[in-house]
Write a protein that holds these residues in place. Structure first.
Motif, mmCIF file in Angstrom:
data_model
loop_
_atom_site.group_PDB
_atom_site.id
_atom_site.type_symbol
_atom_site.label_atom_id
_atom_site.label_comp_id
_atom_site.label_asym_id
_atom_site.label_seq_id
_atom_site.Cartn_x
_atom_site.Cartn_y
_atom_site.Cartn_z
ATOM 1 N N SER A 271 0.829 -1.212 0.000
ATOM 2 C CA SER A 271 0.000 0.000 0.000
ATOM 3 C C SER A 271 0.859 1.255 0.000
ATOM 4 O O SER A 271 0.561 2.229 -0.695
ATOM 5 C CB SER A 271 -0.931 -0.003 1.217
ATOM 6 O OG SER A 271 -1.828 -1.090 1.154
ATOM 7 N N LEU A 272 1.944 1.239 0.788
ATOM 8 C CA LEU A 272 2.838 2.395 0.828
ATOM 9 C C LEU A 272 3.506 2.636 -0.522
ATOM 10 O O LEU A 272 3.584 3.775 -1.002
ATOM 11 C CB LEU A 272 3.901 2.198 1.905
ATOM 12 C CG LEU A 272 3.480 2.455 3.357
ATOM 13 C CD1 LEU A 272 4.576 2.013 4.315
ATOM 14 C CD2 LEU A 272 3.150 3.928 3.565
ATOM 15 N N LEU A 273 3.980 1.574 -1.142
ATOM 16 C CA LEU A 273 4.632 1.725 -2.445
ATOM 17 C C LEU A 273 3.633 2.147 -3.509
ATOM 18 O O LEU A 273 3.941 2.957 -4.389
ATOM 19 C CB LEU A 273 5.292 0.410 -2.849
ATOM 20 C CG LEU A 273 6.591 0.061 -2.136
ATOM 21 C CD1 LEU A 273 7.029 -1.352 -2.496
ATOM 22 C CD2 LEU A 273 7.690 1.064 -2.503
ATOM 23 N N ASP A 274 2.427 1.612 -3.454
ATOM 24 C CA ASP A 274 1.426 1.925 -4.456
ATOM 25 C C ASP A 274 0.961 3.369 -4.369
ATOM 26 O O ASP A 274 0.660 4.005 -5.385
ATOM 27 C CB ASP A 274 0.237 0.979 -4.280
ATOM 28 C CG ASP A 274 -0.792 1.136 -5.381
ATOM 29 O OD1 ASP A 274 -0.393 1.168 -6.561
ATOM 30 O OD2 ASP A 274 -1.998 1.226 -5.067
ATOM 31 N N SER A 275 0.920 3.891 -3.147
ATOM 32 C CA SER A 275 0.418 5.259 -2.952
ATOM 33 C C SER A 275 1.527 6.301 -2.864
ATOM 34 O O SER A 275 1.244 7.488 -2.728
ATOM 35 C CB SER A 275 -0.425 5.314 -1.677
ATOM 36 O OG SER A 275 0.371 4.990 -0.536
ATOM 37 N N GLY A 276 2.797 5.858 -2.938
ATOM 38 C CA GLY A 276 3.898 6.803 -2.798
ATOM 39 C C GLY A 276 3.999 7.355 -1.392
ATOM 40 O O GLY A 276 4.201 8.563 -1.203
ATOM 41 N N GLY A 277 3.843 6.484 -0.385
ATOM 42 C CA GLY A 277 3.833 6.915 1.013
ATOM 43 C C GLY A 277 5.194 7.344 1.530
ATOM 44 O O GLY A 277 6.204 7.335 0.811
ATOM 45 N N ASP A 278 5.228 7.687 2.807
ATOM 46 C CA ASP A 278 6.434 8.201 3.455
ATOM 47 C C ASP A 278 7.547 7.162 3.440
ATOM 48 O O ASP A 278 7.342 5.997 3.810
ATOM 49 C CB ASP A 278 6.086 8.581 4.904
ATOM 50 C CG ASP A 278 7.298 9.120 5.636
ATOM 51 O OD1 ASP A 278 7.732 10.233 5.326
ATOM 52 O OD2 ASP A 278 7.800 8.375 6.516
ATOM 53 N N LEU A 279 8.758 7.597 3.024
ATOM 54 C CA LEU A 279 9.882 6.663 2.927
ATOM 55 C C LEU A 279 10.339 6.180 4.296
ATOM 56 O O LEU A 279 10.804 5.044 4.434
ATOM 57 C CB LEU A 279 11.045 7.318 2.184
ATOM 58 C CG LEU A 279 10.824 7.593 0.693
ATOM 59 C CD1 LEU A 279 12.066 8.214 0.081
ATOM 60 C CD2 LEU A 279 10.457 6.304 -0.037
ATOM 61 N N GLY A 280 10.206 7.022 5.307
ATOM 62 C CA GLY A 280 10.583 6.608 6.652
ATOM 63 C C GLY A 280 9.705 5.482 7.144
ATOM 64 O O GLY A 280 10.186 4.494 7.733
ATOM 65 N N GLU A 281 8.399 5.590 6.905
ATOM 66 C CA GLU A 281 7.487 4.513 7.295
ATOM 67 C C GLU A 281 7.772 3.253 6.477
ATOM 68 O O GLU A 281 7.702 2.136 7.001
ATOM 69 C CB GLU A 281 6.041 4.945 7.085
ATOM 70 C CG GLU A 281 5.036 3.906 7.558
ATOM 71 C CD GLU A 281 3.596 4.351 7.371
ATOM 72 O OE1 GLU A 281 2.703 3.541 7.691
ATOM 73 O OE2 GLU A 281 3.372 5.487 6.906
ATOM 74 N N LEU A 282 8.126 3.449 5.208
ATOM 75 C CA LEU A 282 8.435 2.313 4.355
ATOM 76 C C LEU A 282 9.648 1.538 4.874
ATOM 77 O O LEU A 282 9.669 0.300 4.843
ATOM 78 C CB LEU A 282 8.670 2.776 2.920
ATOM 79 C CG LEU A 282 8.971 1.695 1.880
ATOM 80 C CD1 LEU A 282 7.843 0.675 1.820
ATOM 81 C CD2 LEU A 282 9.206 2.332 0.505
ATOM 82 N N ARG A 283 10.648 2.267 5.374
ATOM 83 C CA ARG A 283 11.822 1.596 5.949
ATOM 84 C C ARG A 283 11.407 0.687 7.105
ATOM 85 O O ARG A 283 11.848 -0.455 7.213
ATOM 86 C CB ARG A 283 12.840 2.633 6.440
ATOM 87 C CG ARG A 283 13.541 3.416 5.346
ATOM 88 C CD ARG A 283 14.528 4.424 5.961
ATOM 89 N NE ARG A 283 15.613 3.732 6.669
ATOM 90 C CZ ARG A 283 16.754 3.368 6.100
ATOM 91 N NH1 ARG A 283 16.967 3.609 4.811
ATOM 92 N NH2 ARG A 283 17.685 2.755 6.807
ATOM 93 N N GLY A 284 10.548 1.208 7.956
ATOM 94 C CA GLY A 284 10.104 0.416 9.095
ATOM 95 C C GLY A 284 9.296 -0.795 8.682
ATOM 96 O O GLY A 284 9.451 -1.887 9.253
#
Length: 516
Positions: A271-284
């Motif tokens: 969902s994060l990758l699909d929506s272009g979400g926050d990179l910091g949250e993506l790291r976690g």
């Protein structure tokens, strides 16, 4: 109880007339019949007792024995009362079909045989059932305590006197005994995915195996495990199969529960990758899935169409084809309206890109027979260094997926390295920017075509494909050159671009390559 034990009972005075070399067959029950074709009442392993009332001519013996052989009976017992002895045509038919035949003398009734044999069969069946129940309880307790299928399968198989293997549809080993090499596993898996019905029999290195499906959360064969069990010729379903299937089903249920947790975590990454979400949250999120955020990644996008529950099934298929390359992957199912439907992120080991493609293509090839009317398309990005490069890799994978979707065949895979360079450049441009660029240039043409059916967009594509050659383009479109000049003039008026200028041609070419 074996056929040999029944024939050895002195009080029954039974004489073997055919099949003396096949007396070690196990018995399931005694069945008495005078039907010419009793198959509907047989399930295999019976001793069929008959008074021969079905015999109206010598050819009837062939019909009767063929029906019994097809049902897998252990033997036929023929009474003497009707003819005084067993007809020779019945003996010959039993020899031809390799069915043991014994003679029941007129002074011995079928009730005598039933009374002698049935108590022993019932006693042994009860003992066997008790043993199975005790063993099953022990297996459930062991698995609940954390025992793995690989630890339990071999001793259970040895206790049952069989060899067995649990494989995936691509031939990957889940657990099993020894003695089945990579070629044999591939042969069994190939037979499994292509089978019209299950259970089925297959011979590997001259050894007959019975193959059964052990479905998981998805019932489709693409997402099943298969259980291959050694069996005696002509490979009937062994009695041990039910107990082994129960054991493997327990393990599969445990695996499905663990997979559910992993997929929830993976879906959040997707969902994060699909929506272009926050990179910091993506790291976690990546860390919670067991992937280092500073790794070099590959992104895979896939879609499965033409089959029931395609989203869930596609996730399972992608997990399976990636597992030989990298056991630790993140495979997420996206919303139905999102490009590809499945998004996977895998950490890249020290292997060339060609190894990834070979692995994925081999997995797809193995699964093609089970696709039926379905179609699987896969796109793979180039290497992405760290979390910051993942959004661009997602776009690369989606461009590759679109190219794979356009190619013929039930299963296709395209990597970003196979795409033209301008598509890779466009992959790094934000989606809104690309959409705005396309709409600004082509929007007027699309609207004009909608109102006037002028085919200006198609004309522009053909003109650029012919490198601006008026003659070749007119021939391609089957129109007069003057008609072509008029249409291109309308394109220039509506877009405000001059197709004599190289820069304007490039802009329009790129706009045509962007998705609408």
């Amino acid at each position: 109880m074996l056929l040999r034990e029944v024939l050895a009972l002195p009080q029954l005075r039974l004489s073997v007339l055919a099949g003396a070399d096949d007396l070690d067959r196990p018995l399931t029950r005694i069945y008495v019949t005078d039907l010419l074709d009793p198959r509907r009442y047989l399930s295999g392993g019976e001793v069929v007792l008959t008074g021969l009332m079905w015999r109206r001519s010598p050819t009837d013996s062939e019909t009767f024995v063929a029906a019994c052989a097809a049902a897998g009976v252990a033997a036929i017992g023929a009474g003497d009362a009707a003819y005084g002895s067993v007809p020779a045509d019945l003996v010959e038919a039993c020899r031809a079909h390799r069915v043991p035949l014994f003679e029941v003398p007129v002074e011995v009734s079928f009730r005598d045989i039933l009374d002698e044999v049935n108590p022993s069969l019932w006693a042994r069946r009860a003992t066997g059932l008790a043993t199975v129940l005790v063993r099953h309880r022990g297996l459930v307790a062991a698995m609940a305590a954390g025992a793995r299928l690989g630890d339990l399968l071999s001793p259970v198989a040895a206790d049952l006197g069989v060899d067995c293997w649990v494989l995936t549809p691509t031939g990957r080993v889940v657990a099993g005994t020894t003695g089945l090499d990579a070629t044999g596993r591939a042969d069994v898996a190939a037979a499994f995915v292509a089978a019209d019905r299950l259970p089925m029999s297959v011979a590997v290195d001259g050894r007959p195996l019975t193959v059964l499906a052990v479905p998981g959360r998805s019932e489709h064969r693409l997402a099943s495990w298969l259980l291959a069990v050694t069996a005696g010729a002509p490979a009937p379903l062994p009695d041990a199969a039910d107990e082994l299937v129960s054991l493997v089903a327990l393990a599969r249920a445990q695996a499905d529960e663990a997979t559910l947790v992993e997929r929830r975590l993976a879906d959040r990454v997707g969902s994060l990758l699909d929506s272009g979400g926050d990179l910091g949250e993506l790291r976690g999120r990546l860390s919670s899935c067991g992937l280092s955020p500073d790794s070099t990644f590959l992104v895979l996008t896939a879609s499965l169409t033409g089959l029931p529950a395609p989203a869930e099934l596609a996730v399972a298929v992608v997990e399976e084809i990636l597992r030989p390359y990298a056991p630790q992957t993140v495979v997420a199912g996206l919303a139905a309206d999102r490009p590809g439907g499945v998004l996977a992120v895998v950490s890249v080991p020290a292997q060339p890109m060609s190894t990834v493609l070979d692995t994925v293509r081999a997995g797809l090839t193995a699964l093609v027979p089970a696709l039926g009317a379905g179609r699987l398309a896969v796109g793979i990005s180039g290497p992405a260094a760290g979390v910051v490069a993942l959004p661009g890799a997602v776009e690369e994978a989606r461009h590759a997926w679109r190219a794979a979707s356009d190619r013929p065949g039930p299963a296709t895979v395209v990597s970003a390295g196979e795409l033209a360079s301008h598509l890779l450049l466009l992959a790094g441009v934000p989606t809104d920017t690309r959409r705005a660029f396309r709409d600004r240039l082509l929007g007027p043409l699309v609207e004009y075509d909608r109102v006037h059916d002028a085919r200006l967009v198609h004309t522009l594509e053909a003109f650029l494909a012919c490198s601006g050659s008026w003659t070749r383009c007119a021939e391609l479109l089957h129109v007069h050159v003057n008609t072509l000049r008029y249409r291109i003039g309308r394109v220039e008026q509506l877009t405000g671009r001059d197709l004599n200028r190289f820069e304007d041609r490039v802009d329009l070419f790129l706009a045509l390559r962007l998705p609408g």
